[in-house]
Scaffold this motif. Structure first.
Motif, PDB file in Angstrom:
ATOM      1  N   LEU A   1     154.777  58.362  74.588  1.00 59.14           N
ATOM      2  CA  LEU A   1     156.414  59.262  75.000  1.00 59.14           C
ATOM      3  C   LEU A   1     157.394  59.005  73.622  1.00 59.14           C
ATOM      4  O   LEU A   1     157.512  58.972  72.871  1.00 59.14           O
ATOM      5  N   GLU A   2     157.579  60.695  73.517  1.00 61.12           N
ATOM      6  CA  GLU A   2     158.606  60.349  72.239  1.00 61.12           C
ATOM      7  C   GLU A   2     160.197  61.371  72.970  1.00 61.12           C
ATOM      8  O   GLU A   2     160.341  61.826  73.439  1.00 61.12           O
ATOM      9  N   LEU A   3     161.070  60.624  72.077  1.00 58.03           N
ATOM     10  CA  LEU A   3     162.830  60.855  72.787  1.00 58.03           C
ATOM     11  C   LEU A   3     163.776  61.871  71.763  1.00 58.03           C
ATOM     12  O   LEU A   3     163.722  61.790  70.605  1.00 58.03           O
ATOM     13  N   TYR A   4     163.932  62.991  71.797  1.00 54.16           N
ATOM     14  CA  TYR A   4     164.689  63.578  71.243  1.00 54.16           C
ATOM     15  C   TYR A   4     165.995  63.281  71.953  1.00 54.16           C
ATOM     16  O   TYR A   4     166.181  63.820  72.874  1.00 54.16           O
ATOM     17  N   LEU A   5     167.293  63.174  71.278  1.00 50.51           N
ATOM     18  CA  LEU A   5     169.143  62.864  71.725  1.00 50.51           C
ATOM     19  C   LEU A   5     169.478  64.033  71.721  1.00 50.51           C
ATOM     20  O   LEU A   5     169.087  65.187  70.027  1.00 50.51           O
TER      21      LEU A   5
ATOM     22  N   ARG B   1     154.069  58.035  84.717  1.00 50.77           N
ATOM     23  CA  ARG B   1     153.955  56.841  84.864  1.00 50.77           C
ATOM     24  C   ARG B   1     155.003  56.269  83.854  1.00 50.77           C
ATOM     25  O   ARG B   1     155.867  55.280  83.986  1.00 50.77           O
ATOM     26  N   ASP B   2     153.623  56.346  82.693  1.00 50.45           N
ATOM     27  CA  ASP B   2     154.707  55.858  81.869  1.00 50.45           C
ATOM     28  C   ASP B   2     156.238  56.332  81.945  1.00 50.45           C
ATOM     29  O   ASP B   2     157.532  55.443  81.050  1.00 50.45           O
ATOM     30  N   THR B   3     156.565  57.769  82.724  1.00 56.71           N
ATOM     31  CA  THR B   3     157.665  58.069  81.892  1.00 56.71           C
ATOM     32  C   THR B   3     158.712  57.485  83.105  1.00 56.71           C
ATOM     33  O   THR B   3     159.911  57.136  82.803  1.00 56.71           O
ATOM     34  N   GLY B   4     158.016  57.257  84.518  1.00 56.96           N
ATOM     35  CA  GLY B   4     158.907  56.062  85.764  1.00 56.96           C
ATOM     36  C   GLY B   4     158.786  54.810  84.975  1.00 56.96           C
ATOM     37  O   GLY B   4     160.167  54.107  84.784  1.00 56.96           O
ATOM     38  N   CYS B   5     158.277  54.149  83.609  1.00 53.81           N
ATOM     39  CA  CYS B   5     158.701  53.123  83.172  1.00 53.81           C
ATOM     40  C   CYS B   5     159.724  53.174  82.427  1.00 53.81           C
ATOM     41  O   CYS B   5     160.581  52.168  81.707  1.00 53.81           O
TER      42      CYS B   5
ATOM     43  N   GLY C   1     160.686  64.784  81.145  1.00 47.82           N
ATOM     44  CA  GLY C   1     162.166  64.284  81.988  1.00 47.82           C
ATOM     45  C   GLY C   1     163.447  64.154  80.967  1.00 47.82           C
ATOM     46  O   GLY C   1     163.149  64.998  80.135  1.00 47.82           O
ATOM     47  N   ASN C   2     164.475  63.933  81.296  1.00 48.66           N
ATOM     48  CA  ASN C   2     166.187  64.535  80.773  1.00 48.66           C
ATOM     49  C   ASN C   2     166.959  63.215  80.789  1.00 48.66           C
ATOM     50  O   ASN C   2     167.015  62.344  82.784  1.00 48.66           O
ATOM     51  N   MET C   3     167.629  62.284  80.602  1.00 47.47           N
ATOM     52  CA  MET C   3     168.904  61.267  80.625  1.00 47.47           C
ATOM     53  C   MET C   3     169.949  61.927  80.639  1.00 47.47           C
ATOM     54  O   MET C   3     170.528  62.159  78.943  1.00 47.47           O
ATOM     55  N   ALA C   4     171.366  62.195  80.914  1.00 48.74           N
ATOM     56  CA  ALA C   4     172.384  62.257  80.443  1.00 48.74           C
ATOM     57  C   ALA C   4     173.016  61.265  79.859  1.00 48.74           C
ATOM     58  O   ALA C   4     172.806  60.195  80.651  1.00 48.74           O
ATOM     59  N   LEU C   5     174.186  60.597  78.703  1.00 48.93           N
ATOM     60  CA  LEU C   5     174.304  60.109  78.559  1.00 48.93           C
ATOM     61  C   LEU C   5     175.732  59.915  77.913  1.00 48.93           C
ATOM     62  O   LEU C   5     176.160  60.691  78.129  1.00 48.93           O
ATOM     63  N   GLY C   6     176.867  58.819  77.665  1.00 47.60           N
ATOM     64  CA  GLY C   6     177.867  58.748  77.658  1.00 47.60           C
ATOM     65  C   GLY C   6     178.128  57.506  78.346  1.00 47.60           C
ATOM     66  O   GLY C   6     178.162  56.993  78.920  1.00 47.60           O
ATOM     67  N   LEU C   7     180.084  57.713  77.313  1.00 50.18           N
ATOM     68  CA  LEU C   7     180.841  56.395  78.466  1.00 50.18           C
ATOM     69  C   LEU C   7     180.816  56.535  79.641  1.00 50.18           C
ATOM     70  O   LEU C   7     180.997  57.845  80.309  1.00 50.18           O
ATOM     71  N   PRO C   8     181.542  55.625  80.736  1.00 52.14           N
ATOM     72  CA  PRO C   8     181.155  55.870  81.892  1.00 52.14           C
ATOM     73  C   PRO C   8     183.250  56.396  82.295  1.00 52.14           C
ATOM     74  O   PRO C   8     183.867  56.011  81.126  1.00 52.14           O
ATOM     75  N   ALA C   9     183.125  57.170  83.362  1.00 49.33           N
ATOM     76  CA  ALA C   9     184.198  57.692  83.140  1.00 49.33           C
ATOM     77  C   ALA C   9     185.407  56.817  83.026  1.00 49.33           C
ATOM     78  O   ALA C   9     185.311  55.388  83.842  1.00 49.33           O
ATOM     79  N   ALA C  10     186.517  56.712  82.527  1.00 49.52           N
ATOM     80  CA  ALA C  10     188.267  54.905  83.486  1.00 49.52           C
ATOM     81  C   ALA C  10     188.258  55.582  84.437  1.00 49.52           C
ATOM     82  O   ALA C  10     188.419  53.862  85.467  1.00 49.52           O
ATOM     83  N   THR C  11     187.970  56.367  85.824  1.00 46.54           N
ATOM     84  CA  THR C  11     187.961  56.230  87.094  1.00 46.54           C
ATOM     85  C   THR C  11     187.188  56.776  87.233  1.00 46.54           C
ATOM     86  O   THR C  11     187.179  57.809  87.559  1.00 46.54           O
TER      87      THR C  11
END
Ligand SMILES: Cc1cc2nc3c(=O)[nH]c(=O)nc-3n(C[C@H](O)[C@H](O)[C@H](O)COP(=O)(O)O)c2cc1C
Length: 388
Positions: A233-237, A314-318, A360-370
Motif C-alpha cells: 500500500l502506498e499513501l497519497y495525501l 485485507r491489507d487495506t482493511g488493516c 480506498g480513501n480517507m477524509a482528514l481534518g480537525l474535528p468540528a468545534a460543535t
C-alpha cells in the motif's frame, strides 16, 4: 396437466479462454470448469430466462438435435449445475427439482432450482465469486519469478521532497480509550490541519520500522500487518488546507518519512475529493486533507499470484483500522470511504496507472468545534435497541 420443466443458465457462470483457444465454462460458485464447444454457448445464451426443452429446441439455431436429445442435454447440464430447473408460473422449484438451497444432484455444484422469475440474488456477482474462489485455491504453483519488486516507491518526477518533522510530541491515550472513542467524523473544523500532527499521523500509521530478513525479499515491518510483509500500500495525501504545506497532491515516502510533492492544488484535485469523499459521505464541504490509498499490487502478486487482490483488500482493511485508531488518538477527525476508481483517474498518478490500483480513501481534518450530536442507540441487555 403435466408441468414442463424450465431451465435457466446458472447466474454464476462465466466463460474464459483456456489453452489453445478452447472455451471454458466456469461455475464461479463451485469453481468447477467445463470445456465447452461454441454451440453449447449458443444454447446457454438462450437460457437468460427460463425456457422449456421444447422452446430451446425451437430457438437453438446452431443445433439440429431432436427435442428429446435437447431435453437430455439440459438435464445433464442441470446435473452439472450449469443450468438450473424452474417450474412455470409457480415461483418455486419444478417437481423433479431438489429443495431450494440443496445441491441439484448432491454433487456439491450448488445447482439448486430457481424460481420462474428473476434469478435469486445472492449478493454476489460471478466476478466476485471468481476472485474469492481463486483466492481459496492459491497462490498459483511457482510464483516468485525473478527478483522481488522493491518495497519502496520513489517518485523521480516529484516537484519537491519535503522531510517531515521527526519525534513530534503528539498526544496519545490508552488503547481502550482510543477504541471506545473511535468513530467516523464527516464534518471538519475550518482551521487548517497542522503539519506536525500530520507528520505524527504518518509516522505512527505507515512509517517503515525496519526490514525483515531475508533482505532480498524486500519485506518490511510497519504498524499495520500485511500478508507476507509485502506491504503493497502506498499513501497519497491530497492537501487542501494543511498549515505549512502548499496545497496539492503528495506521496508519503514511508522509508524516508518525507512527502514528495507531485502536483499543485487545482480543480482536478477538488473534483477528486468531491467524487471519492464528499459524494459517498454526503457532504458539500471538501475536507481539509485526505488520503488516496493505492496498492503497488505486484509487490504482493510476486509472491501470491492468484490471491493478490484478496490479500490487498485485507491489507487495506488493516491499514484503514490503523489509520482510524491513530487519527482518533492524536485528535484528527477521519472518515473512510470505500469508493474506488478503476482505472485510476488522478493525473499525478498517470505514469503509475499500470503499477498501482486505487483501494480506498480517507477524509482528514480537525474535528468540528460543535460535533454532530451522537445518534447512537444503546443496546439493551436483551441485545435489542434500548427504548428511550
Ligand atoms: C471499507 C469502508 C468503507 C466505507 N465507506 C464509507 C463511505 O463511502 N461513506 C461514508 O460516509 N462512510 C463510509 N465508511 C464509514 C462507515 O460508514 C462507518 O464506519 C460506519 O457507519 C460506522 O460508523 P463509525 O465508523 O462511526 O463506527 C466506510 C468504512 C469502511 C471501513
Amino acid at each position: 396437466m403435466t408441468r414442463q420443466t424450465l431451465y435457466r443458465r446458472h447466474r454464476d457462470t462465466l466463460v474464459e479462454w483456456g489453452e489453445n483457444g478452447k472455451l471454458v465454462l466456469v461455475d464461479c460458485g463451485s469453481w468447477r470448469k467445463f470445456s465447452v464447444k461454441p454451440a453449447l454457448l449458443d444454447l446457454l445464451s438462450l437460457l437468460d430466462h427460463p425456457r422449456s426443452a421444447r422452446d430451446v429446441h425451437g430457438a437453438w439455431a446452431s443445433s439440429s438435435r431432436p427435442e428429446e436429445e435437447v431435453r437430455r442435454l439440459l438435464e445433464q447440464l442441470a446435473g452439472a449445475g450449469i443450468v438450473r430447473r424452474a417450474a412455470p408460473g409457480d415461483g418455486g422449484p419444478a417437481p423433479d427439482a431438489p429443495e431450494a438451497g440443496q445441491p441439484a444432484h448432491g454433487d456439491g455444484t450448488g445447482g439448486g432450482p430457481v424460481s420462474g422469475g428473476a434469478p435469486q440474488s445472492t449478493g454476489w456477482t460471478p466476478y466476485e465469486l471468481a476472485v474469492h474462489a481463486q483466492a481459496s485455491r492459491s497462490p498459483v504453483p511457482a510464483p516468485r519469478r525473478g527478483d522481488p519488486p522493491p518495497a519502496r516507491l520513489l517518485h523521480a518526477e516529484a516537484l519537491e521532497r519535503i522531510p517531515l518533522p521527526e519525534g513530534v510530541a503528539a498526544p496519545s491515550r490508552p488503547l481502550d480509550q482510543v477504541l471506545a472513542d473511535r468513530h467516523s467524523i464527516r464534518q471538519y473544523d475550518s482551521s487548517p490541519v497542522p503539519l506536525p500532527l500530520l507528520a505524527a499521523f504518518f509516522a505512527r500509521t505507515a512509517r517503515v520500522r525496519g526490514y525483515l530478513p531475508p533482505l532480498k525479499y524486500e519485506q518490511t515491518h510497519r504498524a499495520a500487518p500485511s500478508g507476507g510483509a509485502r506491504h503493497s500500500l502506498e499513501l497519497y495525501l491530497v492537501a487542501r488546507d494543511v498549515a505549512g504545506l502548499a496545497a496539492g497532491a503528495y506521496h508519503y515516502d514511508p522509508f524516508g518519512h518525507a512527502l514528495e510533492r507531485l502536483a499543485p492544488w487545482d480543480e482536478e484535485l477538488a473534483d477528486l475529493q468531491r467524487r471519492t469523499l464528499c459524494v459517498p459521505m454526503e457532504q458539500d464541504q471538501l475536507p481539509p486533507a485526505s488520503l488516496y490509498l493505492t496498492s503497488c499490487a505486484y509487490r504482493t502478486g510476486w509472491k501470491y499470484e492468484g490471491m493478490t487482490l484478496s490479500l490487498i483488500y485485507r491489507d487495506t482493511g488493516c491499514l484503514m483500522q490503523t489509520l482510524s485508531l491513530v487519527g482518533t488518538d492524536i485528535g484528527l477527525a477521519t472518515c473512510l470511504t470505500g469508493r474506488v476508481e478503476a482505472p485510476m483517474t488522478p493525473s499525478f498518478l498517470h505514469p503509475y496507472r499500470d503499477r498501482l490500483i486505487h483501494v480506498g480513501n480517507m477524509a482528514l481534518g480537525l474535528p468540528a468545534a460543535t460535533p454532530a450530536a451522537s445518534r447512537l442507540v444503546p443496546v439493551a441487555t436483551t441485545g435489542e435497541p434500548q427504548q428511550p
